[in-house]
Scaffold this active site. Structure first.
Site, PDB file in Angstrom:
ATOM      1  N   CYS A  98       0.825  -1.184   0.017  1.00 26.29           N
ATOM      2  CA  CYS A  98      -0.147   0.038   0.044  1.00 26.29           C
ATOM      3  C   CYS A  98       0.789   1.354  -0.046  1.00 26.29           C
ATOM      4  O   CYS A  98       2.033   1.022   0.061  1.00 26.29           O
ATOM      5  CB  CYS A  98      -1.120   0.089   1.223  1.00 26.29           C
ATOM      6  N   CYS A 107       3.671   1.821   2.601  1.00 28.49           N
ATOM      7  CA  CYS A 107       4.798   1.001   2.407  1.00 28.49           C
ATOM      8  C   CYS A 107       5.801   2.109   1.570  1.00 28.49           C
ATOM      9  O   CYS A 107       6.803   1.928   1.991  1.00 28.49           O
ATOM     10  CB  CYS A 107       4.472  -0.226   1.704  1.00 28.49           C
ATOM     11  N   ASP A 138       8.555  26.665 -33.408  1.00 32.08           N
ATOM     12  CA  ASP A 138       9.761  27.049 -34.353  1.00 32.08           C
ATOM     13  C   ASP A 138       9.029  26.991 -35.742  1.00 32.08           C
ATOM     14  O   ASP A 138       8.091  26.130 -36.090  1.00 32.08           O
ATOM     15  CB  ASP A 138      10.798  25.876 -34.265  1.00 32.08           C
ATOM     16  N   ASP A 197      12.720  21.095 -33.434  1.00 34.70           N
ATOM     17  CA  ASP A 197      13.188  20.083 -34.153  1.00 34.70           C
ATOM     18  C   ASP A 197      14.740  20.043 -34.542  1.00 34.70           C
ATOM     19  O   ASP A 197      15.532  19.230 -34.609  1.00 34.70           O
ATOM     20  CB  ASP A 197      12.652  19.873 -35.451  1.00 34.70           C
ATOM     21  N   ASP A 200      17.311  24.808 -31.513  1.00 37.05           N
ATOM     22  CA  ASP A 200      16.034  24.787 -30.577  1.00 37.05           C
ATOM     23  C   ASP A 200      16.274  24.237 -29.184  1.00 37.05           C
ATOM     24  O   ASP A 200      15.307  24.406 -28.436  1.00 37.05           O
ATOM     25  CB  ASP A 200      14.704  23.896 -31.438  1.00 37.05           C
TER      26      ASP A 200
END
Length: 848
Positions: free
Chosen positions: A12, A15, A446, A646, A650
């Site tokens: 649980c 724990c 971009d 990409d 960037d």
């Protein structure tokens, strides 16, 4: 060092909270994240101050087990399979326990409730003289249930002894209290029989409480079984990814094809892939051509054409033709292995929203035990010493409390959400990124390579005087062929698509900042800007100059082509927006997200592209090193910013943004800097990612609400707070059933995320690409292509092109004048489509 560990013994959230607390106490540990769902732990620690043995000892001292699961960055898929096998084994054992428990609980329940309900019972269980037989039979029926469920006692009392009680401790205490009460009842019955006290015998015979102990254990086991089985479904996305990995590869060695286990493939090996076969590792095609289905990796349902020099990735399927490729990434370095690792790491990470639940879990069980003791004492005092009433209330409080629901509320939703993202080709690296994405109010895009194709395409061809389109394109492409300018490549590519032969060029000369010149068949030709033609004394028509200015205002780059005797015409090229860019911008705006475009282009080109796509804010002439600063400026205004890019330039902006999204066709640097990777380079996937994030966080909030409200309502009800008003006491058996169902409900609610489907602004759905392995043998999936067409001026042109394309057998086409394009569905070769449009009097400038 960052180390992944498997943790055993957790049942649980209490724990996981205890394990986290124990490991955090080890000197040198910087950060620790424990996941209850996957029974795993990730620890970030200083190797000079702490070692793995110290961490494992801390976990064991807390009452649990731990073992290294390999480095967190290179965890092998085999570890996942071992974990799945262990989970399946545990589920089978739990099923056995459940069958045994119910087999003995049913007669126990029938026997204990028979007198009260008027059910028929054998005579041996009737009468005061048979009270001991009646009671002892119930005890015998209870013993097998106690035996098969001894785990609750072993773990529960162990954690209790270590001062870190968990859910098992609550179950052990509750059922033990019922059992001890039943044993006291047995002694009271024996005393009454031995001393002739029939009243005492009758009183305790009807108040044994043994069936409550059996019912508590059985119902809790039922709940845990259903919960475990449901949890197994949350990791199906990872399992499906792992199943895609081929087991063998056909390698060329000494000119002979040899089938070897995929583990033995080395970088540089030449691998043969035949039709229908899977690509075993990542590599580059050296020989042959084929269509490769990459839908399992990218979510892109249309197969990609592959030839020499093209990259192929593990788990993609070769649909037609054979090819040979050279292995570049093997083992845990393949794209598929990295996908599995990223999804696993994300599903085992912890979202900030889980912090409240973690804090509550740390003190939850001790608080419940305290409430149960106070409840029992209050009832003893109020009822004048009624032990039965006090025990009922105390045990009910113990068994209705559910720390499991709190612990599962977040991780199950995170695992399902990240797995669903992987199905759409969206790799989410962490739960933090998934949570942060739902709150963004600004997205920075971009331009080049993200909103646009990233390479110029010929958009306009305007011949002058007697010059034909074919002649102008032939001269332009021939002149530009030796040039290295990106616009030159666009013109040459257009000529190749139209099958226009090129003429040899002599005395080629590049004129810096103005253009090029050369001789074709003894005549001098020029190509360049207006300044070049004015320098050469070539007259320019004012109307033609206006056309050139209009093209420039539209974000296109006009180029003038002339011979010594006069102007031949104008060609214009532009970096075209991607097919889904405008739709993506509209989708973001419909969600109330402001769209900002960043570009290094000049203001006029940027305004033309931005206006066409409908972005809210355009920032042009931004140097690559300044992109991160622009993102920071938006954040300084109090905005939550997501950046989509990409390229290498960037990467700083992706890292600066609250959430960075890299499109998959970009550079490795950008993908490493981003929090989320869009595998198929489709901007619409950024919209899908935001919608998935919102759906996941909404699901987590629902889970946490129900987990908290369940305990807030259930504990007072079990304690008898409402008894003065309602005169209702909660039986421990019903409390156990409620506790079991609470966890099942939380997991089931999280599994609803598997039904997630993104929505477009107009209400259309983004279809989930069907994995290739689900296609029936021999089934033909129609191809969809978009043709860019030049020369259409009016609806009559559209009708001519539409008729020409739809007359092709097996082809359905829709022609759009606004975008000068045609969307074609069917199984036709590109050459057939181009020929049909050409015969109708128009020009195909591109197919995608």
């Amino acid at each position: 060092m960052k180390q992944a560990c498997s943790v055993t013994g957790m049942t649980c959230s209490a724990c996981s909270a205890h394990v986290e607390k124990a490991v955090r106490g080890v000197p040198g540990v910087r950060e620790v994240s424990v996941n209850l769902l996957t029974n795993s732990m990730t620890v970030d620690f200083d190797e000079n101050a702490a070692g793995l043995p110290d961490i494992i000892r801390a976990v064991e001292k807390a009452g649990y087990g731990a073992a290294a699961a390999g480095n967190a960055k290179t965890r092998p898929a085999d570890a996942r399979r071992e974990a799945d096998d262990a989970a399946a084994k545990e589920l089978r054992h739990m099923k056995f326990r459940l069958i045994v428990s119910f087999a003995f609980l049913l007669p126990l329940f029938y026997l204990s409730m028979g007198h009260m309900m008027g059910w028929p019972l054998p005579g041996i269980f009737h009468g005061t003289e048979n009270a001991m037989i009646f009671a002892f039979t119930q005890l015998l029926l209870l013993l097998p249930i106690l035996y098969v469920n001894d785990k609750y006692y072993k773990v529960g009392f162990k954690t209790l002894a270590k001062g870190a009680p968990n859910m098992d401790a609550l179950i052990a205490l509750g059922s033990s209290a019922s059992l001890l009460y039943g044993l006291v009842a047995l002694y009271q019955i024996a005393w009454g029989l031995g001393h002739g006290d029939a009243a005492l015998v009758d009183k305790w015979s009807m108040d044994l409480y043994l069936e409550s102990a059996g019912m508590i254990l059985t119902l809790i086991t039922l709940g845990k079984f259903l919960e475990t089985r449901s949890k197994g479904k949350t990791s199906q996305a990872i399992s499906r990814l792992m199943d895609l990995a081929p087991k063998t590869a056909t390698v060329l060695r000494d000119g002979t094809e040899t089938e070897v286990p995929v583990e033995e493939v080395a970088v540089g090996d030449k691998i043969v892939v035949k039709p229908g076969g899977r690509v075993p590792v990542d590599g580059v095609v050296e020989e042959g051509w084929s269509s490769v289905d990459e839908s399992a990796l990218t979510g892109e349902s249309i197969p990609a054409e592959k030839g020499p020099g093209d990259k192929v990735a593990a788990a993609s399927i070769n649909q037609s033709g054979s090819f040979v490729f050279s292995a570049t990434r093997v083992g845990e370095d393949t794209t598929l292995a990295q996908m599995i690792r990223l999804v696993e790491e994300a599903s085992s990470s912890k979202a900030p929203i889980a912090k409240l639940a973690d804090k509550v879990a740390g003190v939850f069980v001790p608080a419940v035990i305290g409430i149960a003791l106070v409840t029992a004492l209050v009832w003893l005092l109020v009822t004048g010493g009624d032990v039965t009433r006090a025990l009922t209330a105390g045990v009910a409080v113990l068994v209705i409390s559910c720390p499991c629901a709190l612990g599962l509320a977040t991780p199950v939703a995170i695992m399902v959400g990240t797995g669903k993202g992987a199905e759409y080709g969206i790799l989410i690296k962490s739960a933090e990124a998934l949570e942060a994405l739902h709150a963004i109010d600004t997205v920075v895009l971009d331009k080049t390579g993200t909103l646009t194709e990233g390479k110029p395409r010929l958009t306009d061809l305007l011949p002058v005087g007697d010059t034909t389109r074919e002649e102008l394109l032939c001269v332009a492409a021939s002149l530009e062929k030796p040039s290295e300018h990106p616009l030159a490549a666009a013109i040459v590519s257009a000529a190749q698509e139209d099958n226009i032969p090129l003429a040899p060029v002599t005395d080629f000369l590049a004129l810096h900042g103005r253009g090029v010149q050369g001789h074709i068949q003894g005549e001098t030709f020029f190509a360049g800007n207006r300044a070049l033609l004015e320098e050469k004394g070539i007259p320019l028509d004012p109307a033609l100059l206006q056309q050139a200015d209009a093209l420039a205002a539209g974000g296109k780059t006009p180029l003038f082509f002339a011979r010594e005797t006069g102007l031949m015409g104008i060609l214009a090229a532009a970096d075209q927006p991607k097919a889904t860019s405008a739709q993506t911008v509209a989708a973001f705006r419909s969600m109330g997200i402001r769209v900002v475009m960043l570009t290094g282009d000049n203001a006029r080109t940027a305004q033309a592209v931005g206006k066409a796509l409908g972005v809210d804010e355009i920032r042009s002439e931004v140097l690559p090193q300044d992109k991160a600063q622009k993102v920071a400026e938006l954040q300084a205004q109090g905005r939550k910013v997501a950046m989509v890019g990409d390229g290498i330039n960037d990467a700083p902006a992706l890292a600066t943004a609250d959430v960075g999204l890299a499109i998959g066709a970009g550079t490795d640097v950008a993908m490493e800097s981003a929090d989320i990777v869009l595998m198929k380079s489709d901007l619409l996937d950024a919209v899908t990612a935001v919608q998935l994030s919102k759906a996941t966080i909404r699901n987590i909030k629902e889970n946490l609400f129900w987990a908290f409200i369940y305990n807030i309502i259930g504990i007072p009800l079990a304690a008898g707070v409402w008894f003065p008003l309602l005169h209702i006491m909660l039986n421990p058996m019903f409390a156990a059933a409620a506790m079991s169902m609470s966890s099942v409900c939380v997991v089931s609610n999280a599994l609803r995320l598997r039904l997630f489907k993104p929505r477009l602004p107009a209400g259309g759905e983004v279809p989930l690409p069907r994995p290739a392995e689900h296609q029936e043998k021999g089934e033909v999936i129609p191809m969809t292509k978009t043709l860019s067409i030049q020369g259409m001026m009016c609806p009559h042109c559209v009708a001519h092109v539409s008729k020409a394309l739809n007359d092709i057998p097996g082809v359905t086409a829709t022609v759009d004048l606004a975008s000068n394009s045609a969307t074609v569905t069917g199984e036709a070769e590109d050459a057939v489509l181009i020929q049909a449009v050409t015969d109708a009097g128009y020009t195909v400038t591109g197919i995608r």
